[in-house]
Design a protein around this motif. Structure first.
Motif, PDB file in Angstrom:
ATOM      1  N   UNK A 158       0.836  -1.216   0.000  1.00  0.00           N
ATOM      2  CA  UNK A 158       0.000   0.000   0.000  1.00  0.00           C
ATOM      3  C   UNK A 158       0.866   1.260   0.000  1.00  0.00           C
ATOM      4  N   UNK A 159       1.894   1.368   0.900  1.00  0.00           N
ATOM      5  CA  UNK A 159       2.761   2.555   0.826  1.00  0.00           C
ATOM      6  C   UNK A 159       3.490   2.685  -0.514  1.00  0.00           C
ATOM      7  N   UNK A 160       3.903   1.546  -1.095  1.00  0.00           N
ATOM      8  CA  UNK A 160       4.569   1.602  -2.398  1.00  0.00           C
ATOM      9  C   UNK A 160       3.629   2.129  -3.473  1.00  0.00           C
ATOM     10  N   UNK A 161       2.383   1.683  -3.422  1.00  0.00           N
ATOM     11  CA  UNK A 161       1.384   2.145  -4.390  1.00  0.00           C
ATOM     12  C   UNK A 161       1.120   3.635  -4.216  1.00  0.00           C
ATOM     13  N   UNK A 162       0.993   4.063  -2.966  1.00  0.00           N
ATOM     14  CA  UNK A 162       0.760   5.488  -2.684  1.00  0.00           C
ATOM     15  C   UNK A 162       1.959   6.320  -3.129  1.00  0.00           C
ATOM     16  N   UNK A 163       3.175   5.815  -2.860  1.00  0.00           N
ATOM     17  CA  UNK A 163       4.393   6.530  -3.269  1.00  0.00           C
ATOM     18  C   UNK A 163       4.448   6.710  -4.781  1.00  0.00           C
ATOM     19  N   UNK A 164       4.118   5.637  -5.525  1.00  0.00           N
ATOM     20  CA  UNK A 164       4.123   5.715  -6.989  1.00  0.00           C
ATOM     21  C   UNK A 164       3.113   6.754  -7.478  1.00  0.00           C
ATOM     22  N   UNK A 165       1.928   6.751  -6.873  1.00  0.00           N
ATOM     23  CA  UNK A 165       0.893   7.709  -7.271  1.00  0.00           C
ATOM     24  C   UNK A 165       1.324   9.140  -6.957  1.00  0.00           C
ATOM     25  N   UNK A 166       1.938   9.333  -5.785  1.00  0.00           N
ATOM     26  CA  UNK A 166       2.393  10.673  -5.381  1.00  0.00           C
ATOM     27  C   UNK A 166       3.514  11.156  -6.303  1.00  0.00           C
ATOM     28  N   UNK A 167       4.432  10.262  -6.661  1.00  0.00           N
ATOM     29  CA  UNK A 167       5.525  10.632  -7.567  1.00  0.00           C
ATOM     30  C   UNK A 167       4.994  11.061  -8.929  1.00  0.00           C
ATOM     31  N   UNK A 168       4.026  10.311  -9.437  1.00  0.00           N
ATOM     32  CA  UNK A 168       3.425  10.666 -10.726  1.00  0.00           C
ATOM     33  C   UNK A 168       2.700  12.000 -10.640  1.00  0.00           C
ATOM     34  N   UNK A 169       1.942  12.186  -9.570  1.00  0.00           N
ATOM     35  CA  UNK A 169       1.223  13.452  -9.377  1.00  0.00           C
ATOM     36  C   UNK A 169       2.202  14.605  -9.251  1.00  0.00           C
ATOM     37  N   UNK A 170       3.305  14.381  -8.527  1.00  0.00           N
ATOM     38  CA  UNK A 170       4.329  15.421  -8.358  1.00  0.00           C
ATOM     39  C   UNK A 170       4.948  15.796  -9.703  1.00  0.00           C
ATOM     40  N   UNK A 171       5.209  14.788 -10.539  1.00  0.00           N
ATOM     41  CA  UNK A 171       5.761  15.051 -11.870  1.00  0.00           C
ATOM     42  C   UNK A 171       4.838  15.952 -12.671  1.00  0.00           C
ATOM     43  N   UNK A 172       3.541  15.653 -12.636  1.00  0.00           N
ATOM     44  CA  UNK A 172       2.574  16.461 -13.384  1.00  0.00           C
ATOM     45  C   UNK A 172       2.476  17.880 -12.814  1.00  0.00           C
ATOM     46  N   UNK A 173       2.516  17.988 -11.475  1.00  0.00           N
ATOM     47  CA  UNK A 173       2.438  19.319 -10.848  1.00  0.00           C
ATOM     48  C   UNK A 173       3.661  20.147 -11.219  1.00  0.00           C
ATOM     49  N   UNK A 174       4.848  19.517 -11.182  1.00  0.00           N
ATOM     50  CA  UNK A 174       6.080  20.223 -11.549  1.00  0.00           C
ATOM     51  C   UNK A 174       6.025  20.678 -13.010  1.00  0.00           C
ATOM     52  N   UNK A 175       5.558  19.787 -13.884  1.00  0.00           N
ATOM     53  CA  UNK A 175       5.459  20.135 -15.305  1.00  0.00           C
ATOM     54  C   UNK A 175       4.494  21.299 -15.502  1.00  0.00           C
ATOM     55  N   UNK A 176       3.343  21.246 -14.828  1.00  0.00           N
ATOM     56  CA  UNK A 176       2.351  22.318 -14.946  1.00  0.00           C
ATOM     57  C   UNK A 176       2.896  23.621 -14.379  1.00  0.00           C
ATOM     58  N   UNK A 177       3.614  23.534 -13.244  1.00  0.00           N
ATOM     59  CA  UNK A 177       4.194  24.729 -12.627  1.00  0.00           C
ATOM     60  C   UNK A 177       5.248  25.357 -13.538  1.00  0.00           C
ATOM     61  N   UNK A 178       6.081  24.522 -14.150  1.00  0.00           N
ATOM     62  CA  UNK A 178       7.083  25.036 -15.091  1.00  0.00           C
ATOM     63  C   UNK A 178       6.419  25.739 -16.273  1.00  0.00           C
ATOM     64  N   UNK A 179       5.331  25.164 -16.758  1.00  0.00           N
ATOM     65  CA  UNK A 179       4.620  25.754 -17.887  1.00  0.00           C
ATOM     66  C   UNK A 179       4.022  27.108 -17.507  1.00  0.00           C
ATOM     67  N   UNK A 180       3.379  27.151 -16.331  1.00  0.00           N
ATOM     68  CA  UNK A 180       2.790  28.411 -15.865  1.00  0.00           C
ATOM     69  C   UNK A 180       3.881  29.457 -15.642  1.00  0.00           C
ATOM     70  N   UNK A 181       4.998  29.049 -15.032  1.00  0.00           N
ATOM     71  CA  UNK A 181       6.109  29.979 -14.792  1.00  0.00           C
ATOM     72  C   UNK A 181       6.650  30.535 -16.106  1.00  0.00           C
TER      73      UNK A 181
END
Length: 200
Positions: free
Chosen positions: A99-122
């Motif tokens: 369960x923690x591994x699954x949550x970690x994978x989901x959080x990492x993917x979400x973080x990647x998308x947030x970083x990409x979106x933040x870079x685009x907005x910046x």
């Protein structure tokens, strides 16, 4: 692409998506089979019709882009037989690990998308700031000339023109940067999908 006939082409695709739901495998292979048949009806030989198709790898990329990630994951984790009592116990006992591994994978993917979106907005904010600075700099030259400050006016005009030039360079690169970031996000999702549709 290596020369292959229709059956070999469809088999190559089927092998690469064999972990997908059976109905989706049939749907996609039927789709590519019809595309080959259409080319044959247009007068091509079977070999030429297959050669005119995208490679099996590219076909799989197109398939992955159309398949929802949730559906692929659900099919992958769905038990292939009714779970026995000891298997259920093992799953429950292993839950503190998976369960923690699954949550970690989901959080990492979400973080990647947030970083990409933040870079685009910046990037858009930087472009907009240079545009506004260039316009304001050019407009502010007029009061400086009226106030008989030609040196300051020319200095401001030079800075404004530099800012405008940088803004133009940024504006030209807006589309490639936007497309690039979206491609990275799409590739990351397809990469995860590819992991789930690997051979069982």
């Amino acid at each position: 692409m290596k020369q292959m006939n229709k059956q070999e082409y469809l088999t190559a695709i089927r092998e690469k998506i064999k972990a997908m739901p059976a109905e989706d495998i049939e749907r996609f292979t039927d789709y590519y089979s019809e595309m080959i048949d259409d080319r044959i009806e247009d007068g091509l030989s079977e070999d030429d019709a297959v050669a005119d198709m995208v490679s099996p790898d590219d076909a799989v990329e197109q398939i992955l882009s159309e398949m929802p990630l949730a559906k692929i994951v659900k099919e992958k984790i769905k038990p292939k037989h009714e779970l026995k009592a000891w298997e259920v116990i093992l799953i429950i006992l292993g839950s503190p690990v998976w369960i923690p591994l699954l949550i970690t994978a989901a959080v990492l993917l979400l973080t990647l998308w947030i970083v990409a979106f933040t870079l685009l907005v910046s990037f858009y904010v930087v472009v907009l700031s240079f545009v506004v600075a260039g316009i304001c700099g050019i407009v502010s030259v007029i009061p400086l000339f009226i106030a008989h400050c030609p040196y300051a006016a020319f200095l401001m005009l030079g800075a404004a023109l530099i800012g405008t030039g940088i803004a133009i360079l940024f504006i030209v690169s807006v589309k490639p940067v936007t497309v690039g970031i979206f491609k990275v996000c799409k590739a990351s999702v397809n990469g995860i999908k590819r992991m789930f549709v690997k051979e069982k």
